[in-house]
Write an enzyme that holds these catalytic residues in place. Structure first.
Site, PDB file in Angstrom:
ATOM      1  N   CYS A   1       0.865  -1.175   0.000  1.00 52.66           N
ATOM      2  CA  CYS A   1       0.000   0.000   0.000  1.00 52.66           C
ATOM      3  C   CYS A   1       0.902   1.225   0.000  1.00 52.66           C
ATOM      4  O   CYS A   1       1.926   1.232   0.682  1.00 52.66           O
ATOM      5  CB  CYS A   1      -0.820  -0.068   1.280  1.00 52.66           C
ATOM      6  SG  CYS A   1      -1.768   1.353   1.640  1.00 52.66           S
TER       7      CYS A   1
ATOM      8  N   GLU B   1       1.858  -4.440  -5.326  1.00 51.51           N
ATOM      9  CA  GLU B   1       0.654  -5.276  -5.390  1.00 51.51           C
ATOM     10  C   GLU B   1      -0.357  -4.630  -6.315  1.00 51.51           C
ATOM     11  O   GLU B   1      -0.454  -3.407  -6.414  1.00 51.51           O
ATOM     12  CB  GLU B   1       0.039  -5.451  -3.998  1.00 51.51           C
ATOM     13  CG  GLU B   1       0.811  -6.424  -3.137  1.00 51.51           C
ATOM     14  CD  GLU B   1      -0.013  -6.931  -1.959  1.00 51.51           C
ATOM     15  OE1 GLU B   1      -1.254  -6.863  -2.019  1.00 51.51           O
ATOM     16  OE2 GLU B   1       0.591  -7.389  -0.983  1.00 51.51           O
TER      17      GLU B   1
END
Length: 538
Positions: free
Chosen positions: A394, A428
């Site tokens: 993140c 990600e």
């Protein structure tokens, strides 16, 4: 203002007046998510169809175009495909279908490799720490498990670019998912397109008549079952990032915090964040800018500051240059801080499943120093152990610091850590719309920097392989290839694959690098990677 004669209920759609970026009036279609009946006039919480959720807002009746009111349909919705809801416009499923329509008319370029499998969804609990997703789906790169099946397709840049339409290509998603990205070189019509060979093949560079324009030759390789160098074809639906969208109910679709005061900044949240219910009705939520504890009033904050000893994030300072520092925070050792950081981050990151298990994550917080202390600018989180080479879970730059080069600095730092670890890394997926733009810009500048600095050897054209670019930069080879194809650098000419750096590309890169003042200096990094597979170190 008198309430409208017709009762507007949740689920209704109608045009709503708003100002665009040029401060002009526009009437986009919006869906009413909630109605608040106040004594004088009702308020309506609306989501603008095909706009990012961060623009959702409460509006008064005078901004509604009642003539075009659409009531919600009664019939049951069809079940979602691949676990993705088809309800909201701008949902991943709908965007994928939309990008499919862009994927065109020509059958002149038969693609190599097998047909695309539908993305698999894996039910995983996702930590509070993870997510950088957005309303726009972002194609991701095949994981090692999927590599053998991943086809090689040219990246979609805009509706004018064509690739082979096949019924099996349902999840194909356009790489350019944000209208502000632009194609640097127009595609050449009528050219048959092939895809790049193996990543170990030598790339030759020669100078054209114009010494600033170089071309890089990739000799064609044999067809390989392992098309791991394939271009991303669909959003990945696995990884600790991806939330199970079943939680996306009406409550989490609406912003619940009006304003956050963090140090000298006041922030307007973009999305829902699960702060305690009793704090959501406050006009301002106060946060201690050092420990990120949330408080209900200025008086409570002032009392807290007399007791809070922190003047920087907890954890180790592993980098300092000038006023910029990075702190490494262990999600197990500093659980309260990590959870508070995730609550703050959720205000600006959409589709992030929140659990309070921060143990498997490390947090790297970037700060700016002044006489009062170290002020948080942004951060990224990272799994202690990633089986799929993720080096960022993140990533967020706080709004007051956006568009100033800090996002690229965070990304550069994440790759600097990967270099020390001796690994290649990738963020990600899916990335948010803003995350995608930052990463694509970073990859472009990093790769062009290497290609433009190649020197001839013994009078021969300089040579480099995709794998060597990946090893030098720690950028995963799939990201290298997707970037080269996005820039339209890969061409097929007289039986060879070549990369051509045109004058436009060179000049654009030089302009961009002149603006990029913030860089990571590896000499300022004091970081020893840990082997987290030895569980005792957790």
């Amino acid at each position: 203002h008198a309430p409208p004669a017709v009762e507007i209920i949740e689920g209704c759609r109608l045009p709503v007046l708003r100002k665009n970026q040029e401060n002009e009036d526009e009437w986009p279609l919006a869906e009413v998510l909630s109605v608040r009946d106040l004594p004088r006039t009702p308020l309506y919480y609306v989501h603008y169809i095909d706009f990012n959720k961060r623009l959702d807002e409460w509006v008064t009746p005078d901004r509604l175009d009642m003539k075009k009111l659409q009531f919600p349909k009664k019939e049951a919705r069809t079940p979602p495909k691949n676990g993705l809801p088809g309800s909201g416009p701008g949902s991943p499923e709908r965007d994928v279908r939309k990008s499919l329509d862009l994927s065109v008319q020509s059958a002149s370029a038969p693609s190599r490799g097998k047909t695309l499998p539908a993305p698999k969804r894996r039910a995983e609990s996702v930590s509070l720490a993870t997510q950088a997703s957005a309303a726009t789906p972002v194609p991701s790169l095949p994981s090692s498990a999927e590599e053998s099946q991943a086809p090689v397709y040219p990246a979609l840049r805009d509706p004018s670019f064509s690739s082979t339409p096949r019924e099996q290509h349902q999840p194909l998603a356009a790489l350019t998912t944000n209208g502000s990205t632009r194609r640097l070189i127009p595609p050449q019509p009528g050219r048959k397109r092939k895809t790049c060979g193996g990543t170990d093949e030598m790339v030759k560079v020669f100078q054209n008549n114009n010494p600033r324009c170089s071309s890089i030759y990739l000799p064609p390789g044999e067809d390989s079952q392992d098309s791991s160098d394939g271009i991303p074809s669909a959003p990945r639906m696995t990884g600790s990032l991806v939330s199970d969208r079943s939680h996306d109910d009406i409550v989490t679709r609406m912003k619940n915090i009006d304003c956050i005061e963090l140090g000298r900044h006041r922030l307007k949240p973009w999305y829902f964040s699960p702060y305690p219910q009793e704090l959501t009705g406050l006009p301002i939520l106060y946060l201690c800018e050092y420990c990120l504890k949330y408080l209900k009033s200025l008086k409570c904050l002032q009392r807290h500051l007399t007791k809070c000893n922190l003047r920087h994030p907890p954890g180790n300072e592993i980098y300092r240059k000038g006023t910029i520092s990075f702190f490494e925070i262990d999600g197990r050792k500093n659980k309260t801080y990590s959870q508070n950081l995730c609550l703050l981050a959720k205000c600006f990151l959409d589709h992030k499943t929140l659990y309070y298990d921060t143990d498997p994550f490390l947090f790297y917080v970037m700060t700016e120093y002044d006489s009062k202390g170290f002020h948080i600018v942004g951060y990224f989180s990272k799994e202690k152990e990633s089986t799929e080479d993720y080096n960022v879970a993140c990533i967020l730059t706080l709004p007051p610091y956006q568009r100033r080069g800090y996002g690229k600095l965070l990304i550069e730092f994440s790759y600097e850590l990967s270099k020390v670890e001796g690994k290649t890394g990738t963020p990600e997926k899916p990335l948010s719309d803003l995350g995608l733009l930052s990463y694509r810009s970073y990859w472009t500048q990093t790769i062009l920097e290497i290609l433009m600095n190649l020197k001839p050897e013994n009078g021969e054209r300089p040579q480099i392989t995709i794998n060597e670019i990946s090893e030098i930069t720690s950028v995963k080879k799939e990201d290298v290839i997707s970037t080269l194809q996005y820039l339209n650098l890969i061409n097929y000419y007289k039986g060879q694959y070549i990369l051509t750096l045109s004058e436009d590309i060179v000049e654009g890169h030089e302009r961009a690098m002149q603006k990029r003042h913030l860089r990571i200096d590896s000499k300022g990094l004091h970081f020893t990677p840990k082997d987290w597979s030895k569980r005792g170190k957790w």
